[in-house]
Design a protein around this motif. Sequence first.
Motif, PDB file in Angstrom:
ATOM      1  N   LYS A  99       0.844  -1.187   0.000  1.00  0.00           N
ATOM      2  CA  LYS A  99       0.000   0.000   0.000  1.00  0.00           C
ATOM      3  C   LYS A  99       0.879   1.236   0.000  1.00  0.00           C
ATOM      4  N   GLN A 100       0.492   2.209  -0.806  1.00  0.00           N
ATOM      5  CA  GLN A 100       1.317   3.389  -0.960  1.00  0.00           C
ATOM      6  C   GLN A 100       0.493   4.640  -0.700  1.00  0.00           C
ATOM      7  N   LEU A 101       1.139   5.618  -0.092  1.00  0.00           N
ATOM      8  CA  LEU A 101       0.471   6.853   0.291  1.00  0.00           C
ATOM      9  C   LEU A 101      -0.075   7.625  -0.917  1.00  0.00           C
ATOM     10  N   VAL A 102      -1.258   8.212  -0.747  1.00  0.00           N
ATOM     11  CA  VAL A 102      -1.803   9.151  -1.730  1.00  0.00           C
ATOM     12  C   VAL A 102      -1.275  10.536  -1.350  1.00  0.00           C
ATOM     13  N   ASN A 103      -0.510  11.138  -2.243  1.00  0.00           N
ATOM     14  CA  ASN A 103       0.008  12.479  -1.957  1.00  0.00           C
ATOM     15  C   ASN A 103      -1.085  13.503  -2.239  1.00  0.00           C
ATOM     16  N   ARG A 104      -1.223  14.477  -1.327  1.00  0.00           N
ATOM     17  CA  ARG A 104      -2.317  15.444  -1.505  1.00  0.00           C
ATOM     18  C   ARG A 104      -1.861  16.857  -1.182  1.00  0.00           C
ATOM     19  N   ASP A 105      -2.586  17.787  -1.760  1.00  0.00           N
ATOM     20  CA  ASP A 105      -2.224  19.197  -1.670  1.00  0.00           C
ATOM     21  C   ASP A 105      -3.553  19.951  -1.535  1.00  0.00           C
ATOM     22  N   CYS A 106      -3.879  20.379  -0.303  1.00  0.00           N
ATOM     23  CA  CYS A 106      -5.225  20.914  -0.032  1.00  0.00           C
ATOM     24  C   CYS A 106      -5.169  22.370   0.445  1.00  0.00           C
ATOM     25  N   LEU A 123       8.743   6.087  -3.023  1.00  0.00           N
ATOM     26  CA  LEU A 123       8.923   4.700  -2.648  1.00  0.00           C
ATOM     27  C   LEU A 123      10.268   4.251  -3.183  1.00  0.00           C
ATOM     28  N   SER A 124      10.998   3.556  -2.363  1.00  0.00           N
ATOM     29  CA  SER A 124      12.293   3.063  -2.771  1.00  0.00           C
ATOM     30  C   SER A 124      12.352   1.573  -2.465  1.00  0.00           C
ATOM     31  N   VAL A 125      12.720   0.764  -3.439  1.00  0.00           N
ATOM     32  CA  VAL A 125      12.800  -0.675  -3.192  1.00  0.00           C
ATOM     33  C   VAL A 125      14.206  -1.179  -3.504  1.00  0.00           C
ATOM     34  N   ILE A 126      14.513  -2.361  -2.987  1.00  0.00           N
ATOM     35  CA  ILE A 126      15.826  -2.956  -3.212  1.00  0.00           C
ATOM     36  C   ILE A 126      15.629  -4.259  -3.988  1.00  0.00           C
ATOM     37  N   PRO A 127      16.669  -4.723  -4.710  1.00  0.00           N
ATOM     38  CA  PRO A 127      16.519  -5.998  -5.410  1.00  0.00           C
ATOM     39  C   PRO A 127      16.143  -7.103  -4.418  1.00  0.00           C
ATOM     40  N   PRO A 128      15.330  -8.086  -4.735  1.00  0.00           N
ATOM     41  CA  PRO A 128      14.831  -8.418  -6.078  1.00  0.00           C
ATOM     42  C   PRO A 128      13.526  -7.710  -6.440  1.00  0.00           C
TER      43      PRO A 128
END
Length: 369
Positions: A99-106, A123-128
């Motif tokens: 699950k990933q955050l919804v970025n918002r600007d209100c 979001l940053s991921v590492i192998p694999p």
Amino acid sequence: MMLVLLLAATNAVAAATTRRSAREGGADDGKAGGLMAKPNCTAKCGNIEIPYPFGIGLGCYFGPRFEITCNQSTKELRLMETRMLVDSISLTEGHLQTKQLVNRDCYDAQGKPRGEDQSSGGLSVIPPYTISSDKNSFFVVGCDTYAHFVGRRGNQSYTTGCISVCKNNPNLYADSFDKNESCSGMGCCKTNISPLLDNLSLQVKSYKNHTEVHDFNACGYAFVVKKDNFKFGKTSFQYLNKTHRLPLVLDWQIGEESCQYAMQNKTTYACKGNNSDCQDKPSSGYICLCKPGFQGNPYLPDSCEDIDECALNSTLCNHGKCENKEGNYTCVCDSGYKNLDDITCIKVPSAKPLKISLVTYELELAIYI
Ligand SMILES: *[C@@H]1O[C@H](CO)[C@@H](O)[C@H](O)[C@H]1NC(C)=O
Ligand SMILES: *[C@@H]1O[C@H](CO)[C@@H](O)[C@H](O)[C@H]1NC(C)=O
Ligand SMILES: *[C@@H]1O[C@H](CO)[C@@H](O)[C@H](O)[C@H]1NC(C)=O
Ligand SMILES: *[C@@H]1O[C@H](CO)[C@@H](O)[C@H](O)[C@H]1NC(C)=O
Ligand SMILES: *[C@@H]1O[C@H](CO)[C@@H](O)[C@H](O)[C@H]1NC(C)=O
Ligand SMILES: *[C@@H]1O[C@H](CO)[C@@H](O)[C@H](O)[C@H]1NC(C)=O
Ligand SMILES: *[C@@H]1O[C@H](CO)[C@@H](O)[C@H](O)[C@H]1NC(C)=O
Ligand SMILES: *[C@@H]1O[C@H](CO)[C@@H](O)[C@H](O)[C@H]1NC(C)=O
Ligand SMILES: *[C@@H]1O[C@H](CO)[C@@H](O)[C@H](O)[C@H]1NC(C)=O
Ligand SMILES: *[C@@H]1O[C@H](CO)[C@@H](O)[C@H](O)[C@H]1NC(C)=O
Ligand SMILES: *[C@@H]1O[C@H](CO)[C@@H](O)[C@H](O)[C@H]1NC(C)=O
């Protein structure tokens, strides 16, 4: 242990029966169609299945990057090394849903930022792991809204963006959106993302602080979401106002070698048992699958079991009796029908009694001579 002994000592049919009944008796060792976690390992956290190569606790996972933790009180699953929340794991496609955050600007009516919102993130991921390009899309929603998307693959990066500006409330026209489930530029903008990204960052902004559209749209949103899990329509502004996280799909694979090289070392090769197959991933590495006609967990020895096609579908054979085979089935045809290709019974045409008249004619000739 007992399972292993039985497998070695009996023939294939008996072994399959044993495994099946062991599974039915067992508390939580996987679902029908094969053991999914390693024996004696936790197979579930809450309702989420944890199939090997993923696992909880030492000896239960394939490598450190596949270690999972389960919070017993919240039933939240996390990937150990990244602390990322896990919603589901798919072996057949090599996917992991998070699950990933919804970025918002209100903004308020005067155009002052509401302040409490996270307008940039990533979001940053590492192998694999990589961020799946064919399973996700990048969306920007709002009427005075633009957003940047920065994607990275190793040390390469690219930037794309999306703009959505409208003078009127797009909800007035939303009947047509609903029919076509489209994100057509009015109130919503969507783009695909490039393959094999390991880092993405988003930033959502506004041109005029939503002052001209505040009656119907006070916020802009930007997010990457699993395809088919967001459709723009009448209720999207309300929906996003109260939605903080959305599903996103990651790809994963085993190792960095192709199947051809990986299978040369049986100890490190992840696809186990006689009924598993190997499939190369487009970038590098591979995933394992059960052979067609088999189901189970291809990462565990002898977990891929024959599918009894006949039991699953009682009308599989027209004009014949269905018989299960290792990896397939065959149709034993009713009388008057013959087998075309093992699985199709066709009517046998009725023969004409031509031979008998010929014989009679020969007999008559013989008498006259
Ligand atoms: C599973 O646990 C039982 C009881 O703790 C043990 O006897 C058995 O050997 C274990 N099996 C495996 C495959 O580790
Ligand atoms: C489980 O989640 C709760 C609530 O978020 C948290 O307080 C607790 O520390 C977590 N436990 C572990 C072992 O992470
Ligand atoms: C508009 O929003 C920006 C931040 O997004 C803020 O810095 C600026 O002060 C706002 N303008 C007004 C007039 O409130
Ligand atoms: C990118 O990384 C590769 C290998 O990791 C390296 O050879 C190359 O010099 C790097 N390129 C830049 C522009 O840093
Ligand atoms: C929906 O949109 C697509 C592409 O924009 C278009 O090809 C299709 O004809 C539309 N369908 C309907 C029912 O309007
Ligand atoms: C990923 O991108 C973000 C934003 O650009 C950056 O802050 C972060 O350090 C990056 N992570 C890695 C591992 O490169
Ligand atoms: C979003 O929801 C909050 C309450 O959770 C409400 O105060 C606010 O007016 C809503 N904003 C919009 C634009 O619907
Ligand atoms: C297979 O891999 C293991 C672990 O990396 C290594 O110790 C072993 O020598 C390899 N075997 C062959 C035949 O390459
Ligand atoms: C796997 O195949 C090999 C060679 O065909 C055979 O010797 C072995 O008994 C099979 N193992 C199982 C569990 O069927
Ligand atoms: C089963 O056999 C039929 C006919 O030989 C073939 O067309 C089909 O692909 C086979 N299915 C599997 C799963 O092997
Ligand atoms: C069962 O098999 C028949 C013949 O192949 C097929 O038409 C039907 O859709 C199948 N039913 C199910 C539930 O899969």
